[in-house]
Design an enzyme around this catalytic site. Structure first.
Site, PDB file in Angstrom:
ATOM      1  N   ARG A 103     -14.755  -9.743 -29.860  1.00  0.00           N
ATOM      2  CA  ARG A 103     -15.724 -10.697 -29.336  1.00  0.00           C
ATOM      3  C   ARG A 103     -15.422 -12.068 -29.926  1.00  0.00           C
ATOM      4  NH1 ARG A 103     -16.561  -7.305 -26.106  1.00  0.00           N
ATOM      5  NH2 ARG A 103     -18.555  -6.423 -25.403  1.00  0.00           N
ATOM      6  N   GLU A 157     -17.704 -18.382 -24.160  1.00  0.00           N
ATOM      7  CA  GLU A 157     -17.047 -17.613 -23.118  1.00  0.00           C
ATOM      8  C   GLU A 157     -17.933 -17.602 -21.877  1.00  0.00           C
ATOM      9  OE1 GLU A 157     -15.882 -13.003 -22.448  1.00  0.00           O
ATOM     10  OE2 GLU A 157     -15.039 -13.894 -24.288  1.00  0.00           O
ATOM     11  N   HIS A 201     -10.549 -12.410 -20.888  1.00  0.00           N
ATOM     12  CA  HIS A 201     -11.299 -11.175 -21.154  1.00  0.00           C
ATOM     13  C   HIS A 201     -10.960 -10.109 -20.113  1.00  0.00           C
ATOM     14  CE1 HIS A 201     -15.214  -9.684 -23.278  1.00  0.00           C
ATOM     15  NE2 HIS A 201     -14.343  -8.708 -23.118  1.00  0.00           N
TER      16      HIS A 201
END
Length: 316
Positions: free
Chosen positions: A229, A258, A277
């Site tokens: 993360r 993000e 991602h």
């Protein structure tokens, strides 16, 4: 005499994904309405989750490996008597493969090769490295870490696995020579580290685990890889370290913020590799999640401990 099938609900999709339904049916369950079920396989988002669950629900399988959004939304706290399991480990192979790709791309100077536009062999040769004989520290040696170790060791890398307990990391393809360090001793690892892979859960305790101080303690040849993360790395400190040459580079499948905004320095720094991602893309995710569901349905039907139970006190 055959055992009765365990009633399992699947939500909120109607009809449920075929692979998930098959995983339930093949492993001792029968697809049932929520009001009649003892287990719930959730394939939706935290915002879609019901505020109340029928009294008969004992177990909920969540679709994500990282569950910080489920804690932030209050879903888990609203149902303290229900056992929640995450999908931790289900997607490990795909994400570990992506981590290895990012690390090798950095060490082999691939970004500069892709941008070259002409033959620059003499410019590039001094920067090309190898993982052979190098120490790769994996912070968060759970499912992804255990999947990554057997990919690294055949390349000649020495691996330091960091986990909360300090208990030896074992599993298929993991050599006995793997060194395991408890998180509390992490500071001792940095002087010995050539490259870092971040694979730990996102919690309050792991926020900015990689900060300016850690980056300064790494080697100028180090690559930092994050497939966990974005919050585990202090982005401003990372940008400064990349721009100044404090470390060699970073490979990031996750960022903070993000999505990474247009124009962000990480998009233009030559020693930053950013992927959006997608280490666990949808076309790979469903089949892997179905396997995870099937294993947990079988364990639930047999009255055994489930895979990846969530501990509300730890946040994952």
């Amino acid at each position: 005499m055959d055992r009765p099938l365990v009633p399992i609900a699947i939500g909120p999709a109607d009809p449920p994904p075929t692979l998930i339904e098959k995983a339930v049916v093949d492993n001792g369950g029968v697809v049932a309405e929520l009001t009649e079920a003892s287990g719930l396989i959730w394939v939706g988002t935290p915002g879609q989750f019901p505020d109340e669950l029928p009294a008969g629900i004992e177990w909920v399988q969540l679709p994500a490996a990282g569950v910080e959004e489920w804690f932030a939304s209050g879903v888990i706290a609203k149902h303290p008597k229900v056992l929640f399991t995450s999908a931790a480990g289900a997607f490990a192979a795909s994400v570990a493969e992506h981590a290895l790709m990012l690390l090798l791309a950095g060490v082999r100077y691939l970004p500069e090769h892709l941008r070259a536009g002409r033959w620059r062999q003499q410019d590039f040769i001094p920067h090309i490295g190898s993982l052979r004989g190098k120490t790769v520290t994996i912070v968060g040696a759970g499912g992804i870490g255990r999947a990554l170790i057997p990919m690294l060791t055949p390349l000649g890398a020495h691996v330091i696995a960091v986990n909360r307990s300090g208990r030896a990391v074992t599993g298929p393809g993991i050599p006995d020579t793997i060194e395991t360090i408890a998180t509390e001793n992490l500071a001792r690892v940095w002087p010995r580290t050539d490259h870092v892979v971040i694979a730990a859960p996102a919690t309050a305790a792991t926020r900015h685990l990689i900060d300016a101080d850690v980056l300064a303690r790494l080697k100028p040849s180090s690559w930092v890889i994050n497939i966990a993360r974005g919050s585990l790395i202090d982005t401003d400190a990372l940008v400064t370290a990349l721009a100044s040459g404090t470390i060699a580079g970073a490979g990031l499948d996750v960022t903070d913020p993000e999505p990474l905004p247009d124009g962000h320095p990480l998009w233009v720094l030559p020693n930053a590799i950013v992927t959006p991602h997608d280490s666990n893309p949808p076309q790979l995710r469903l089949a892997a999640f179905a396997d995870h569901v099937g294993a947990n349905v079988r364990l639930f039907a047999d009255g055994k401990d489930l895979i990846a139970p969530i501990d509300p006190n730890l946040g994952y």
